[in-house]
Design a protein around this motif. Structure first.
Motif, PDB file in Angstrom:
ATOM      1  N   VAL A 186      -0.292   3.319  -5.099  1.00  0.00           N
ATOM      2  CA  VAL A 186       0.500   2.331  -5.101  1.00  0.00           C
ATOM      3  C   VAL A 186       0.720   1.778  -3.733  1.00  0.00           C
ATOM      4  O   VAL A 186       1.094   2.600  -2.951  1.00  0.00           O
ATOM      5  CB  VAL A 186       2.072   2.214  -5.520  1.00  0.00           C
ATOM      6  CG1 VAL A 186       2.810   1.165  -5.474  1.00  0.00           C
ATOM      7  CG2 VAL A 186       1.739   2.688  -7.156  1.00  0.00           C
ATOM      8  N   TRP A 194       2.149   7.062  -2.756  1.00  0.00           N
ATOM      9  CA  TRP A 194       2.838   6.022  -1.812  1.00  0.00           C
ATOM     10  C   TRP A 194       1.902   5.882  -0.757  1.00  0.00           C
ATOM     11  O   TRP A 194       1.674   6.798   0.076  1.00  0.00           O
ATOM     12  CB  TRP A 194       4.057   6.471  -1.425  1.00  0.00           C
ATOM     13  CG  TRP A 194       4.816   5.438  -0.680  1.00  0.00           C
ATOM     14  CD1 TRP A 194       5.225   4.196  -1.065  1.00  0.00           C
ATOM     15  CD2 TRP A 194       5.176   5.420   0.527  1.00  0.00           C
ATOM     16  NE1 TRP A 194       5.813   3.571   0.041  1.00  0.00           N
ATOM     17  CE2 TRP A 194       5.869   4.192   1.191  1.00  0.00           C
ATOM     18  CE3 TRP A 194       5.046   6.320   1.851  1.00  0.00           C
ATOM     19  CZ2 TRP A 194       6.343   4.097   2.236  1.00  0.00           C
ATOM     20  CZ3 TRP A 194       5.526   6.188   3.139  1.00  0.00           C
ATOM     21  CH2 TRP A 194       6.070   4.878   3.382  1.00  0.00           C
ATOM     22  N   ILE A 230       4.385  -3.968  -3.344  1.00  0.00           N
ATOM     23  CA  ILE A 230       5.437  -3.833  -4.171  1.00  0.00           C
ATOM     24  C   ILE A 230       6.548  -5.259  -4.129  1.00  0.00           C
ATOM     25  O   ILE A 230       6.981  -5.447  -2.974  1.00  0.00           O
ATOM     26  CB  ILE A 230       6.136  -2.572  -3.917  1.00  0.00           C
ATOM     27  CG1 ILE A 230       5.214  -1.464  -4.096  1.00  0.00           C
ATOM     28  CG2 ILE A 230       7.150  -2.290  -4.791  1.00  0.00           C
ATOM     29  CD1 ILE A 230       5.718  -0.066  -3.515  1.00  0.00           C
ATOM     30  N   LEU A 247       5.584  -2.545 -10.479  1.00  0.00           N
ATOM     31  CA  LEU A 247       5.286  -1.031 -10.467  1.00  0.00           C
ATOM     32  C   LEU A 247       4.785  -0.724 -11.572  1.00  0.00           C
ATOM     33  O   LEU A 247       4.965  -1.358 -12.808  1.00  0.00           O
ATOM     34  CB  LEU A 247       6.553  -0.293 -10.124  1.00  0.00           C
ATOM     35  CG  LEU A 247       7.017  -0.226  -8.650  1.00  0.00           C
ATOM     36  CD1 LEU A 247       8.317   0.490  -8.511  1.00  0.00           C
ATOM     37  CD2 LEU A 247       6.084   0.544  -7.687  1.00  0.00           C
ATOM     38  N   TRP A 275       2.534   9.779  -8.620  1.00  0.00           N
ATOM     39  CA  TRP A 275       2.331   8.576  -8.000  1.00  0.00           C
ATOM     40  C   TRP A 275       2.326   9.004  -6.505  1.00  0.00           C
ATOM     41  O   TRP A 275       3.045   9.614  -5.917  1.00  0.00           O
ATOM     42  CB  TRP A 275       3.612   7.532  -8.394  1.00  0.00           C
ATOM     43  CG  TRP A 275       3.941   7.100  -9.593  1.00  0.00           C
ATOM     44  CD1 TRP A 275       3.107   7.553 -10.638  1.00  0.00           C
ATOM     45  CD2 TRP A 275       4.614   6.130 -10.182  1.00  0.00           C
ATOM     46  NE1 TRP A 275       3.388   6.745 -11.827  1.00  0.00           N
ATOM     47  CE2 TRP A 275       4.490   6.021 -11.418  1.00  0.00           C
ATOM     48  CE3 TRP A 275       5.746   5.544  -9.461  1.00  0.00           C
ATOM     49  CZ2 TRP A 275       5.068   5.022 -12.136  1.00  0.00           C
ATOM     50  CZ3 TRP A 275       6.430   4.593 -10.265  1.00  0.00           C
ATOM     51  CH2 TRP A 275       6.046   4.463 -11.785  1.00  0.00           C
ATOM     52  N   TRP A 296      -3.607   1.191  -8.506  1.00  0.00           N
ATOM     53  CA  TRP A 296      -2.762   0.093  -9.250  1.00  0.00           C
ATOM     54  C   TRP A 296      -3.036  -1.392  -8.614  1.00  0.00           C
ATOM     55  O   TRP A 296      -2.871  -2.342  -9.682  1.00  0.00           O
ATOM     56  CB  TRP A 296      -1.239   0.574  -9.028  1.00  0.00           C
ATOM     57  CG  TRP A 296      -0.554  -0.226 -10.128  1.00  0.00           C
ATOM     58  CD1 TRP A 296       0.627  -1.242  -9.671  1.00  0.00           C
ATOM     59  CD2 TRP A 296      -0.323  -0.095 -11.514  1.00  0.00           C
ATOM     60  NE1 TRP A 296       1.208  -1.677 -11.051  1.00  0.00           N
ATOM     61  CE2 TRP A 296       0.511  -1.130 -11.669  1.00  0.00           C
ATOM     62  CE3 TRP A 296      -1.015   0.634 -12.457  1.00  0.00           C
ATOM     63  CZ2 TRP A 296       0.955  -1.111 -13.342  1.00  0.00           C
ATOM     64  CZ3 TRP A 296      -0.824   0.275 -13.536  1.00  0.00           C
ATOM     65  CH2 TRP A 296       0.200  -0.413 -14.159  1.00  0.00           C
ATOM     66  N   ARG A 310      -6.459  -0.679 -15.738  1.00  0.00           N
ATOM     67  CA  ARG A 310      -4.969  -0.339 -16.007  1.00  0.00           C
ATOM     68  C   ARG A 310      -4.875   0.079 -17.335  1.00  0.00           C
ATOM     69  O   ARG A 310      -3.658   0.882 -17.696  1.00  0.00           O
ATOM     70  CB  ARG A 310      -4.136  -1.449 -15.779  1.00  0.00           C
ATOM     71  CG  ARG A 310      -3.775  -1.811 -14.099  1.00  0.00           C
ATOM     72  CD  ARG A 310      -2.734  -2.805 -14.012  1.00  0.00           C
ATOM     73  NE  ARG A 310      -2.355  -3.147 -12.777  1.00  0.00           N
ATOM     74  CZ  ARG A 310      -1.483  -3.989 -12.361  1.00  0.00           C
ATOM     75  NH1 ARG A 310      -0.331  -4.464 -13.193  1.00  0.00           N
ATOM     76  NH2 ARG A 310      -1.215  -4.362 -11.130  1.00  0.00           N
TER      77      ARG A 310
END
Length: 379
Positions: free
Chosen positions: A120, A145, A125, A132, A143, A81, A109
């Protein structure tokens, strides 16, 4: 009633037909005898011949079409991302350096709705979560982290607790755990040749901000420097070292201060693997010796906790400087263990994280959830 003349005419026609048939058979057998005499009947092995080159098979009218090869399954898409710290690199490095090619890694994207997973980076963030990926996400999408900082240097951004499916971290108990582990060999290796040393103790450091947890290591350094000279490089010394000078300089030191900026379980960074790889003894400050020994041989490093104070550690280092045999024993582990060879990219810590996330997504299709990442990470 048949007349003699008509019977004669029919007999003539039958005779002509028989004669023509006989002539045709005669010509056929003559043709076969000529061809068989010039090319005897041999069964050829045509297993390695292309279908259009096999005898009796035309490339345009193949009477026995072959089954087309099975279609290769499409690789799962892993969408990056944002680029962590805005550091960009070639995605092919995953294949080049880690032999990882199990997913389609992209930062496009427009592929969001097709992506099997989205990675991500925590520190990118925004506080209001406005950057997001959009919701609702596709039901099959996971997703990830990504976080490589210690809890001391982690901001708890509200609203993230239950958004993610997978954790990607240095932590041993992460869903995707990334460690630069050393490889044990089954057979003894040849004796390791130490690089030439012209410095005793070195330290590369740029972060001296006490708010990031560096106060402990700074105090230890200041006390140690009173008893043994420490060669300091990086921003603390006034200028950032060039990447091409990093490993040659590190290899020229007998000892390197592998001091972490904060002390937490499993928080053992490239500060350990770098010196081990180039042939320098790390002097570590971080989690317990037992934790370090999960990732490196116990006789490959020196832990500050093995000494009552910095003065005692300094005396030990000075003693090893004069005892080559005792110093070399810190490299006996190399007879059976290989150091990680990825020297060309080891300075960029996010590359192995992202590559191993690609490997995970390529192997694991199941859907799962990571419940309250903060409860886990700060435990």
């Amino acid at each position: 009633m048949t007349t003699p003349s008509s019977r004669s005419y029919k007999s003539f026609l039958i005779f002509v037909g028989w004669l023509a048939g006989f002539g045709t058979c005669l010509l056929f057998f003559q043709y076969m005898s000529q061809n068989c005499s010039s090319r005897p009947f041999i069964l050829h092995d045509q297993s390695n011949v292309a279908p259009h080159e096999k005898e009796g098979i035309s490339s345009n009218t193949d009477p026995t079409p072959t089954t087309p090869p099975a279609a290769q399954p499409e690789k799962p898409i892993l969408l990056l991302w944002v680029w962590p710290e805005n550091y960009r690199w070639d995605f092919s490095d995953c294949k080049t350096f880690y032999n990882i090619d199990g997913c389609h890694l992209t930062d496009d994207r427009s592929l969001y709705n097709q992506a099997d997973a989205v990675l991500v980076y925590h520190r990118d963030i925004k506080w209001d979560l406005s950057n997001l990926p959009p919701s609702p996400r596709p039901p099959f999408q996971r997703w990830i982290w990504l976080h490589a900082e210690s809890p001391t240097n982690t901001k708890k951004i509200p609203g993230l607790e239950n958004l993610f499916n997978l954790t990607l971290s240095y932590r041993h108990d992460a869903d995707i755990s990334v460690r630069n582990l050393l490889t044990v060999s089954k057979t003894p290796k040849k004796e390791f040749e130490l690089p030439k040393k012209n410095k005793l103790v070195c330290w590369f450091v740029s972060n001296v901000d006490p708010s990031t947890g560096t106060g402990t290591r700074m105090k230890y350094y200041e006390e140690l420097n009173k008893h043994v000279k420490v060669n300091v490089y990086g921003n603390m010394a006034g200028s950032r070292m060039k990447d091409e000078d990093y490993y040659p300089t590190l290899a020229s030191c007998k000892f390197y201060l592998s001091f972490e900026n904060s002390v937490h379980k499993d928080y053992i960074t490239e500060k350990l693997n770098g010196p081990l790889t180039v042939g320098t003894v790390p002097v570590v400050l971080g989690p317990s010796r037992e934790n370090y020994e999960q990732y490196a041989p116990g006789d490959s490093f020196i832990h500050v906790n093995d000494f009552p104070n910095a003065s005692a550690l300094a005396q030990y280092l000075l003693k090893l400087d004069k005892d080559d045999e005792a110093y070399r024993r810190y490299f006996d582990w190399r007879k059976y263990v290989s150091a990680t060879p990825h020297l060309t990219i080891i300075n960029q810590e996010f590359i192995p994280y992202i590559c191993h996330a690609c490997e995970y997504i390529g192997r694991h299709k199941e859907y799962k959830q990571a419940h309250n990442i903060y409860d886990w990470y700060f435990s």
